[in-house]
Design a protein around this motif. Structure first.
Motif: not given
Length: 495
Positions: A12, A36, A39, A89, A92-93, A115, A118
């Motif tokens: 990230p 993301t 990740t 994880a 966030i996406p 990012l 994160q």
């Protein structure tokens, strides 16, 4: 062996740099989503390879960094940190997808900050060296400050500065506590060492009882301000309500304060000079936060500020569960962190949609939105029901464990917290009834429902709230394993 922990921080951060230099919104959001998702893939691999029956550190990485100061590059993950890494994880996406069609200035900087945030948060969760821990801890301030200060509301500059000052001062006090541990261990062994586990184990050998209590309180102060708990909470409503929706969700995912209670404070607690006093402090702060936050939420006219104050109330369960000092109360506090991240993400996303579509978040200016926004209403109602603790959803699991098992050791504070249950139900139901149901307010104009991107991201989180509410074992089991280990250490010391 693949250095998976280094990668879930490095990816990230690298994609943050790439995203910052993109030229268009399409490039920025795609770059952020790819970073993301990578990740997430690595995190899921780590999760499915994780041994939930072991309280030991897993996927450890260690290397000398600054030997003259005893600083090492030491990473690891256990049942305390794994659920929080998983939470970040996953959410966030989905947050990036939620903002896919947003129109805002400098989208490259916006997504780059998400990012960077994160990477910094995950860095806190996996750091086993206090120096590295503190570096990542401070780095979390930067993306959030700029997120509020650039894309926030009318009072964004005041909110950003207030957040920065509050949390930075608390971090400096915490740093004094870390130095106290560091120099105490150095004087005992003659060798500098910043390893977190080592410094905590050496805390008991500090001769001065006053020094032990002061170090403990300095560290506790740093963590509870970040959590936050009353009376160190006043930065939160301003920061949460002034931040853009994505910023509010990032604040929600900032679980490093509660994490510090489990990782640092509870292992140190038995070796303080006055453990019963420290338990009383944590129990009282937790109970007061629960009921005070609920009363303040009830008094709010703005939907976003109501959600912000409800967050203070719900995070009080984390501190109260720690004070309970029973394996299942501590597990409930850990689960509350995970649950709260999912539930509040839904609530802030819902509020963000309402504010964007209607131009207001004042509850009395809304009304009847369910008629025009049925998809949002279904997801929002599920989020609100989870937040008020409806059985079958994640909020109930966490609060039930905390209240039931904390009663064993701190019954008075649990009784105080119980008074908030009715108030919590009242402000959630009142807000839903006023904002979403009843006759539609024609002054709001032509309102359309949430987009397919928003439906997807919010719907996935809502399904997770339902899934983990019915089947908490996939994350609760690893929490119980580690909480049992923490309690066993306390039992040896007679706490």
């Amino acid at each position: 062996m693949l250095p998976i922990l280094s990668l879930i921080v490095l990816i990230p951060i690298l994609f943050s740099a790439v995203t910052f230099f993109t030229k268009t919104k399409e490039q920025a959001r795609l770059s952020a989503l790819v970073g993301t998702l990578l990740t997430l893939v690595l995190t899921m691999y780590m999760y499915f390879s994780f041994d939930s029956t072991s309280a030991a550190m897993q996927f450890e990485e260690a290397a000398n960094w600054i030997p003259s100061l005893g600083i090492t590059y030491h990473l690891g993950v256990d049942g305390v940190s794994m659920p929080l890494i998983l939470l970040n994880a996953i959410v966030i996406p989905l947050l990036i997808i939620y903002t896919w069609n947003d129109v805002r200035a400098a989208p490259n900087r916006f997504y780059a900050l998400i990012l960077a945030m994160q990477g910094a948060v995950i860095g806190v969760f996996i750091s086993l060296d206090f120096f590295l821990f503190y570096v990542f801890w401070e780095l979390t301030l930067v993306p959030l400050f700029f997120m509020v200060n650039i894309w926030g509301g009318a009072n964004k500059k005041h909110a950003a500065i207030k957040f920065f000052i509050y949390t930075h001062v608390a971090s400096l006090v915490m740093l004094l506590g870390i130095f106290g541990l560091y120099f105490n261990a150095w004087s005992l062994s003659g060798v500098p060492n910043m390893d977190m586990t080592y410094l905590i184990s050496q805390f008991q050998f500090l001769e001065s009882e006053i020094a032990r209590d002061l170090i403990f309180l300095a560290l506790l102060f740093g963590f509870i301000v970040k959590t936050p708990v009353v009376p160190f909470h006043s930065w939160l409503p301003d920061a949460y309500s002034e931040a853009p929706t994505a910023g509010s969700v990032l604040f929600i995912l900032l679980k490093i304060g509660g994490y510090g209670l489990f990782r640092v404070m509870l292992p140190m607690l038995p070796f303080t000079a006055t453990p019963s006093l420290m338990i009383t402090i944590m129990g009282a702060l937790g109970a007061i936060s629960i009921i005070y936050g609920a009363f303040l939420a009830l008094a709010q006219k703005d939907l976003k500020r109501m959600i912000a104050y409800s967050s203070i109330s719900h995070m009080g369960y984390v501190t109260l569960g720690c004070a309970g000092l029973v394996s299942l109360s501590i597990s409930g506090a850990m689960f509350q962190q995970f649950s709260h991240g999912l539930i509040m993400s839904i609530m802030f996303m819902s509020c963000g949609v309402i504010q964007t579509k209607t131009g207001t978040s004042i509850i009395n200016n809304l009304g009847g939105l369910a008629q025009r926004m049925p998809k949002l209403t279904v997801i929002m109602v599920l989020g609100f029901m989870a937040s008020l603790g409806l059985p079958g959803l994640t909020g109930f699991i966490a609060e039930f464990l905390v209240l039931t098992f904390s009663f064993i050791n701190v019954p008075i504070y649990v009784i105080i917290a119980l008074l908030a249950i009715v108030i919590t139900a009242a402000y959630h139901l009142w807000a839903l009834q006023r904002a979403m149901f009843g006759p539609f307010n024609e002054k709001l104009g032509d309102i359309v429902d949430i987009s397919s991107f928003q439906t997807f991201s919010m719907g996935i989180i809502a399904l997770l709230v339902l899934y983990f509410g019915l089947n908490p074992s996939p994350v609760l089991d690893m929490m119980i394993t580690n909480s049992e280990h923490i309690v066993s250490l306390m039992a040896v010391m007679g706490v």
